[in-house]
Write a protein that holds these residues in place. Structure first.
Motif, short mmCIF file in Angstrom:
data_model
loop_
_atom_site.label_atom_id
_atom_site.label_comp_id
_atom_site.label_asym_id
_atom_site.label_seq_id
_atom_site.Cartn_x
_atom_site.Cartn_y
_atom_site.Cartn_z
N CYS A 58 -0.91 -10.44 -0.08
CA CYS A 58 0.54 -9.27 0.25
C CYS A 58 0.42 -8.22 -0.92
N ALA A 59 -0.02 -8.72 -2.08
CA ALA A 59 0.02 -8.12 -3.31
C ALA A 59 -1.01 -7.07 -3.18
N LEU A 60 -2.00 -7.24 -3.02
CA LEU A 60 -3.00 -5.80 -2.73
C LEU A 60 -3.69 -5.52 -1.68
N PHE A 61 -2.22 -6.22 -0.49
CA PHE A 61 -2.19 -5.63 1.02
C PHE A 61 -1.58 -3.71 0.54
N ALA A 95 -3.33 -1.72 -2.42
CA ALA A 95 -4.04 -0.54 -1.30
C ALA A 95 -3.42 0.06 -0.87
N ILE A 96 -2.52 0.25 0.27
CA ILE A 96 -1.90 0.91 1.92
C ILE A 96 -1.04 1.17 1.52
N PHE A 97 0.58 0.34 0.84
CA PHE A 97 1.36 1.15 0.88
C PHE A 97 1.67 2.51 -0.72
N ASN A 133 -0.93 8.80 -2.02
CA ASN A 133 -1.96 9.87 -1.76
C ASN A 133 -1.00 10.71 -0.87
N LEU A 134 -0.60 9.92 0.66
CA LEU A 134 0.36 10.71 1.56
C LEU A 134 1.60 11.47 0.77
N GLY A 160 6.09 -0.71 -1.24
CA GLY A 160 4.69 -1.46 -1.83
C GLY A 160 4.87 -2.22 -3.52
N LEU A 161 5.78 -0.78 -4.22
CA LEU A 161 6.55 -1.70 -5.74
C LEU A 161 7.27 -3.15 -5.73
N LEU A 162 8.35 -3.06 -4.79
CA LEU A 162 8.91 -3.81 -4.03
C LEU A 162 8.30 -5.31 -3.30
N MET A 163 7.78 -4.89 -2.81
CA MET A 163 6.84 -6.28 -2.26
C MET A 163 5.77 -7.20 -3.13
N CYS A 164 5.41 -5.85 -4.24
CA CYS A 164 4.65 -6.59 -5.17
C CYS A 164 5.29 -6.98 -6.47
#
Length: 167
Positions: A98-101, A104-106, A112-113, A142-146
């Motif tokens: 989940c952290a890697l996802f 990479a995505i978030f 970048n977006l 993404g930061l919160l999920m990590c």
């Protein structure tokens, strides 16, 4: 409870209050849209766009909040039949994935977006908001999920929370 857990609990409470506030704001926004469209016959052009942006923020931050509370979809039919040490290692592996996802995505993709729309100066048509501000929820989520993944990996991935994190 150590400082990291205390920080995560404080963040949980803050995130829960933020989500509640955004939801109230969304209800008021959509109610105003209905009122102006059907009762006044002059629909507001701003409310539809604002509702769309609020849904983006509520959806992404709500997903992180559900992940933290372990309310996300998980199929544990087979893992419950494994021994406790294997279950804990498997839970850590899932949180690592989940952290890697999220990275990479978030964080990378969403970042970048966000920077691309910022550099292009793209803004929303009705509100005039910079689209980078709308897309900033991607790296934030993404930061919160990590952060929550790291807590689960470091402090016991298989331990179920005894109460809702927002309490």
């Amino acid at each position: 409870m150590n400082k990291f857990q205390t920080f995560c609990r404080t963040l949980d409470t803050t995130l829960g209050h933020l989500l509640s506030g955004l939801l109230v704001f969304l209800v008021v926004d959509v109610s105003w849209q209905v009122l102006t469209r059907f009762l006044l016959s002059q629909p507001s052009s701003v409310t539809e766009e604002l509702a769309r942006f609020l849904l983006i923020w509520i959806g992404l931050l709500g997903a992180v909040h559900a992940y933290r509370a372990r309310l996300h979809l998980g199929i544990d039919l087979f893992t419950r039949k494994l021994s406790q040490p294997v279950q804990e290692n498997l839970h850590r592996l899932v949180h690592l994935a989940c952290a890697l996802f999220a990275v990479a995505i978030f964080i990378i993709g969403g970042g970048n977006l966000m920077f691309m729309t910022w550099s292009l100066g793209q803004s929303s048509p009705s509100l005039g908001l910079p689209m980078a501000a709308v897309y900033s929820v991607l790296p934030l989520s993404g930061l919160l999920m990590c952060l929550y993944s790291a807590e689960a990996i470091l402090l016991g991935a298989s331990v179920e929370p005894t109460e809702s994190p927002a309490e």
